[in-house]
Design an enzyme around this catalytic site. Structure first.
Site, PDB file in Angstrom:
ATOM      1  N   GLY A   4       0.906  -1.058   0.061  1.00  0.00           N
ATOM      2  CA  GLY A   4       0.133   0.088  -0.223  1.00  0.00           C
ATOM      3  C   GLY A   4       0.977   1.215   0.010  1.00  0.00           C
ATOM      4  O   GLY A   4       1.404   1.473   1.056  1.00  0.00           O
ATOM      5  N   ALA A  33       0.143   4.595  -0.519  1.00  0.00           N
ATOM      6  CA  ALA A  33      -0.485   5.736  -0.388  1.00  0.00           C
ATOM      7  C   ALA A  33       0.691   6.531   0.564  1.00  0.00           C
ATOM      8  O   ALA A  33       1.691   5.834   0.924  1.00  0.00           O
ATOM      9  CB  ALA A  33      -1.741   5.849   0.286  1.00  0.00           C
ATOM     10  N   ALA A  57      -8.941   0.588   4.686  1.00  0.00           N
ATOM     11  CA  ALA A  57      -9.556  -0.165   5.568  1.00  0.00           C
ATOM     12  C   ALA A  57     -10.920  -0.938   4.905  1.00  0.00           C
ATOM     13  O   ALA A  57     -11.298  -0.095   4.154  1.00  0.00           O
ATOM     14  CB  ALA A  57     -10.056   0.563   7.058  1.00  0.00           C
ATOM     15  N   SER A 107      -0.572   5.556  14.540  1.00  0.00           N
ATOM     16  CA  SER A 107      -0.812   7.277  14.656  1.00  0.00           C
ATOM     17  C   SER A 107       0.121   8.093  14.489  1.00  0.00           C
ATOM     18  O   SER A 107       1.176   7.737  14.966  1.00  0.00           O
ATOM     19  CB  SER A 107      -1.675   7.568  15.959  1.00  0.00           C
ATOM     20  N   LYS A 146      -6.391   2.017  19.328  1.00  0.00           N
ATOM     21  CA  LYS A 146      -6.529   3.075  18.209  1.00  0.00           C
ATOM     22  C   LYS A 146      -7.792   3.882  18.006  1.00  0.00           C
ATOM     23  O   LYS A 146      -7.776   4.931  17.855  1.00  0.00           O
ATOM     24  CB  LYS A 146      -6.088   2.626  16.868  1.00  0.00           C
ATOM     25  N   HIS A 160      -8.358   5.878  20.925  1.00  0.00           N
ATOM     26  CA  HIS A 160      -7.452   7.159  20.559  1.00  0.00           C
ATOM     27  C   HIS A 160      -8.110   8.329  19.606  1.00  0.00           C
ATOM     28  O   HIS A 160      -8.105   9.468  19.831  1.00  0.00           O
ATOM     29  CB  HIS A 160      -6.056   6.539  20.056  1.00  0.00           C
ATOM     30  N   ASN A 161      -8.501   7.659  18.584  1.00  0.00           N
ATOM     31  CA  ASN A 161      -9.422   8.536  17.581  1.00  0.00           C
ATOM     32  C   ASN A 161     -10.593   9.152  18.002  1.00  0.00           C
ATOM     33  O   ASN A 161     -10.739  10.338  17.968  1.00  0.00           O
ATOM     34  CB  ASN A 161      -9.444   7.649  16.315  1.00  0.00           C
ATOM     35  N   GLU A 182      -9.466  12.042  20.036  1.00  0.00           N
ATOM     36  CA  GLU A 182      -8.839  12.841  19.123  1.00  0.00           C
ATOM     37  C   GLU A 182     -10.072  13.798  18.655  1.00  0.00           C
ATOM     38  O   GLU A 182     -10.068  15.009  18.607  1.00  0.00           O
ATOM     39  CB  GLU A 182      -7.954  12.140  18.007  1.00  0.00           C
ATOM     40  N   ARG A 195     -40.898   4.300  34.209  1.00  0.00           N
ATOM     41  CA  ARG A 195     -40.666   3.105  33.328  1.00  0.00           C
ATOM     42  C   ARG A 195     -41.849   1.836  33.978  1.00  0.00           C
ATOM     43  O   ARG A 195     -42.509   1.078  33.338  1.00  0.00           O
ATOM     44  CB  ARG A 195     -39.183   2.360  33.813  1.00  0.00           C
TER      45      ARG A 195
HETATM   46  P1  ATR Z   1      -5.348   7.522  -0.480  1.00  0.00           P
HETATM   47  O1  ATR Z   1      -4.907   7.454   0.815  1.00  0.00           O
HETATM   48  O2  ATR Z   1      -4.357   7.965  -1.596  1.00  0.00           O
HETATM   49  O3  ATR Z   1      -6.652   8.242  -0.641  1.00  0.00           O
HETATM   50  P2  ATR Z   1      -6.895   4.744  -0.613  1.00  0.00           P
HETATM   51  O4  ATR Z   1      -7.994   4.891  -1.651  1.00  0.00           O
HETATM   52  O5  ATR Z   1      -7.344   4.972   0.739  1.00  0.00           O
HETATM   53  O6  ATR Z   1      -5.671   6.041  -1.129  1.00  0.00           O
HETATM   54  O7  ATR Z   1      -5.754   3.783  -0.797  1.00  0.00           O
HETATM   55  C1  ATR Z   1      -4.743   3.421   0.184  1.00  0.00           C
HETATM   56  C2  ATR Z   1      -3.947   2.263  -0.338  1.00  0.00           C
HETATM   57  O8  ATR Z   1      -4.618   1.057  -0.442  1.00  0.00           O
HETATM   58  C3  ATR Z   1      -3.531   2.402  -1.915  1.00  0.00           C
HETATM   59  O9  ATR Z   1      -2.317   2.026  -1.864  1.00  0.00           O
HETATM   60  C4  ATR Z   1      -4.409   1.643  -2.537  1.00  0.00           C
HETATM   61  O10 ATR Z   1      -3.753   1.230  -3.805  1.00  0.00           O
HETATM   62  P3  ATR Z   1      -3.867   1.759  -5.212  1.00  0.00           P
HETATM   63  O11 ATR Z   1      -2.742   3.029  -5.372  1.00  0.00           O
HETATM   64  O12 ATR Z   1      -3.744   0.847  -6.306  1.00  0.00           O
HETATM   65  O13 ATR Z   1      -5.423   2.487  -5.212  1.00  0.00           O
HETATM   66  C5  ATR Z   1      -4.793   0.478  -1.571  1.00  0.00           C
HETATM   67  N1  ATR Z   1      -5.708  -0.234  -2.104  1.00  0.00           N
HETATM   68  C6  ATR Z   1      -7.096   0.109  -2.145  1.00  0.00           C
HETATM   69  N2  ATR Z   1      -7.993  -0.684  -2.436  1.00  0.00           N
HETATM   70  C7  ATR Z   1      -7.153  -1.971  -2.481  1.00  0.00           C
HETATM   71  C8  ATR Z   1      -7.585  -3.056  -3.015  1.00  0.00           C
HETATM   72  N3  ATR Z   1      -8.799  -3.586  -3.103  1.00  0.00           N
HETATM   73  N4  ATR Z   1      -6.476  -4.065  -3.193  1.00  0.00           N
HETATM   74  C9  ATR Z   1      -5.195  -3.657  -3.007  1.00  0.00           C
HETATM   75  N5  ATR Z   1      -5.041  -2.454  -2.723  1.00  0.00           N
HETATM   76  C10 ATR Z   1      -5.923  -1.374  -2.457  1.00  0.00           C
END
Ligand code: ATR
Length: 472
Positions: free
Chosen positions: A12, A14, A79, A131, A185, A188-189, A192, A445
């Site tokens: 991943g 991102a 997620a 985080s 976590k 935590h959020n 936050e 009640r």
């Molecule tokens: P961002 O944080 O850029 O908004 P995101 O949509 O939340 O991105 O996705 C975060 C990561 O999850 C990215 O690396 C994304 O891969 P891509 O660059 O190919 O989109 C990855 N990701 C999302 N869905 C996925 C899936 N079904 N299988 C594999 N990786 C996935």
């Protein structure tokens, strides 16, 4: 042969995944990276990750084969279903004892399910909250792992090197079994959300009632932050002095007042309700975001009802506001810690709350000066009823609650919504009320539903034949 292979993988790419990989690479670890869209991987290894101990891989098979055994793979993907999809795709290449670490904001019940499914297949799983945002991921986040303890022992050195470092140790520890890491976590959020909302309400009072400019507010928050040493307050005073490049206006004035949310705050509130725990300041913060998002409705309703924001307040009000924010921030932590304490018993996490506070001391978004006394309080008494009555905070409450009360009562007259500040006060007042009107609720009640009631003067369960009285 294995020696030439890489220590760990990040899936991943991102920005959080990239930064975590760079952080690990900077600690001398050899890191493999992979992203579903391969151009991202290519660009990353050719640019940001050039000469940084990071190897790009372009299939999951290549990724798995690039790793020492047992393989250690961190998922930093979106997620939800993407986590299941990636695990599913990885499984054919993994061996028993290999380790998957889910570093995203997964819902804790998903983590429990994944743990069970992977456990049956002999794969070790660590649901891990991370985080710190982009900066934290790169320079040292707070890491909250839970799940397979033997897996933690295998990755302990890696996570300790990657986490933020404090005089009390690295901001990571094994939290407990199953979904404990993602649960911590989530809470935590939740905390936050509450601290952000409390600061935002204080800002709203400053601009609407005290008529302060963003520049003035920035100075005030900067001064107050000497007491909080809080990351969220630090970014607030930096935001308030920031000018929009396009218009030259304070950027906060050009940003729309409509906030989004991804779910962790809402999950905290939902789970607190399931556990019969009251976290009203966090709850109010989640609701405030929801209300903010219906801007069109607010405009329509606001055209019909005007609010009286003109008020005459004396000079000392700003000091009351300072105390109100200070004490309500402690209440936000108190609610979160209470939720963790109860959840830990209910779900068998066996959390050490002083350790939770310790790993939040740095790296994470809710880091502040309050974490050290919170850590001390739970170290002295793991079963502490509530932080509000701890030796660490008791005198703050005695001194500052009257000022929170002053702020809430004055600002209500100005018609400015302060849901988290007033909920924090209600939480304190509710908890410290020896007498609440729930006697009448019990009677109601019993009246309409024969739900029975308890009495003050004797043990047992009682019912009154109210309908007879009603019919007279
Ligand atoms: P961002 O944080 O850029 O908004 P995101 O949509 O939340 O991105 O996705 C975060 C990561 O999850 C990215 O690396 C994304 O891969 P891509 O660059 O190919 O989109 C990855 N990701 C999302 N869905 C996925 C899936 N079904 N299988 C594999 N990786 C996935």
């Amino acid at each position: 042969m294995d020696q030439q292979k890489n220590d760990i993988a990040v899936i991943g790419m991102a920005v959080m995944g990239q930064n975590l990989a760079l952080n690990m690479g900077s600690k001398g670890l050899k890191v493999s990276v992979y992203n579903r869209t391969s151009e991202k991987t290519k660009r990353f290894v050719e640019e940001r990750a050039k000469n940084k101990n990071i190897q790009g891989t372009y299939s999951l098979e290549e990724l798995v084969n690039s790793l020492k055994t047992p393989r250690k793979i961190i998922l930093m993907v979106k997620a939800g279903k993407p986590v299941d999809d990636v695990i599913e795709e990885l499984l054919p290449y993994l061996n028993k004892e290999d380790i998957i670490i889910d570093g995203g904001n997964s819902y804790y019940k998903d983590t429990d399910r994944r743990y069970e499914e992977l456990h049956k297949k002999g794969i070790r799983f660590l649901g891990t909250g991370i985080s710190g945002g982009e900066y934290g991921a790169l320079h040292g986040p707070s890491i909250m792992p839970g799940g397979d303890e033997s897996a933690y022992e295998e990755v302990k050195n890696i996570l300790e090197a990657t986490a933020a470092q404090t005089e009390d140790g690295p901001c990571v520890t094994y939290l407990g079994p199953k979904s404990s890491g993602h649960y911590v976590k989530m809470v935590h959020n939740g905390i936050e959300y509450a601290i952000m909302e409390l600061i935002a309400e204080t800002y709203d009072i400053m601009r609407k009632v005290l008529k302060m400019t963003p520049q003035d507010m920035s100075k005030v928050f900067k001064e107050w932050n000497e007491d909080h040493k809080s990351y969220l307050m630090e970014i607030t005073y930096k935001i308030l002095e920031w000018k929009d490049e396009e218009t030259g206006q304070p950027i906060v004035d050009v940003i729309l007042d409509s906030a989004k949310q991804k779910g962790t705050g809402k999950w905290s509130v939902q789970d607190a309700l399931d556990l019969n725990i009251s976290i009203p300041t966090i709850n109010a913060a989640v609701n405030a975001r929801t209300l903010s998002s219906i801007k069109d409705e607010r405009i329509r309703i606001g055209e019909i009802y005007e609010t009286p924001t003109e008020m005459n307040l004396d000079e000392s009000f700003i000091n009351s506001l300072r105390d109100a924010l200070y004490i309500s921030t402690i209440i936000a932590y108190a609610e979160g810690m209470k939720l963790l304490q109860v959840a830990s018993k209910e779900y068998g996490y066996n959390l050490d709350l002083s350790e939770v506070a310790r790993i939040w001391e740095d790296g994470c978004i809710i880091r502040s000066t309050f974490l050290k006394p919170i850590q001390r309080a739970f170290k002295k008494d793991p079963n502490l009823v509530n932080l509000i009555i701890s030796d660490e905070f008791k005198s703050d409450f005695k001194k500052k609650i009257p000022n929170l009360r002053e702020v809430v009562s004055q600002i209500k007259k100005a018609g400015i919504p302060i849901p988290s500040l007033s909920s924090a006060l209600d939480y304190f007042d509710g908890l410290s009320s020896k007498e609440l009107p729930a006697n009448l609720i019990q009677a109601q009640r019993d009246y309409f539903g024969a739900h029975t009631y308890e009495r003050r003067d004797k043990e047992g369960i009682f019912h009154t034949e109210w309908q007879d009285i009603h019919n007279i």
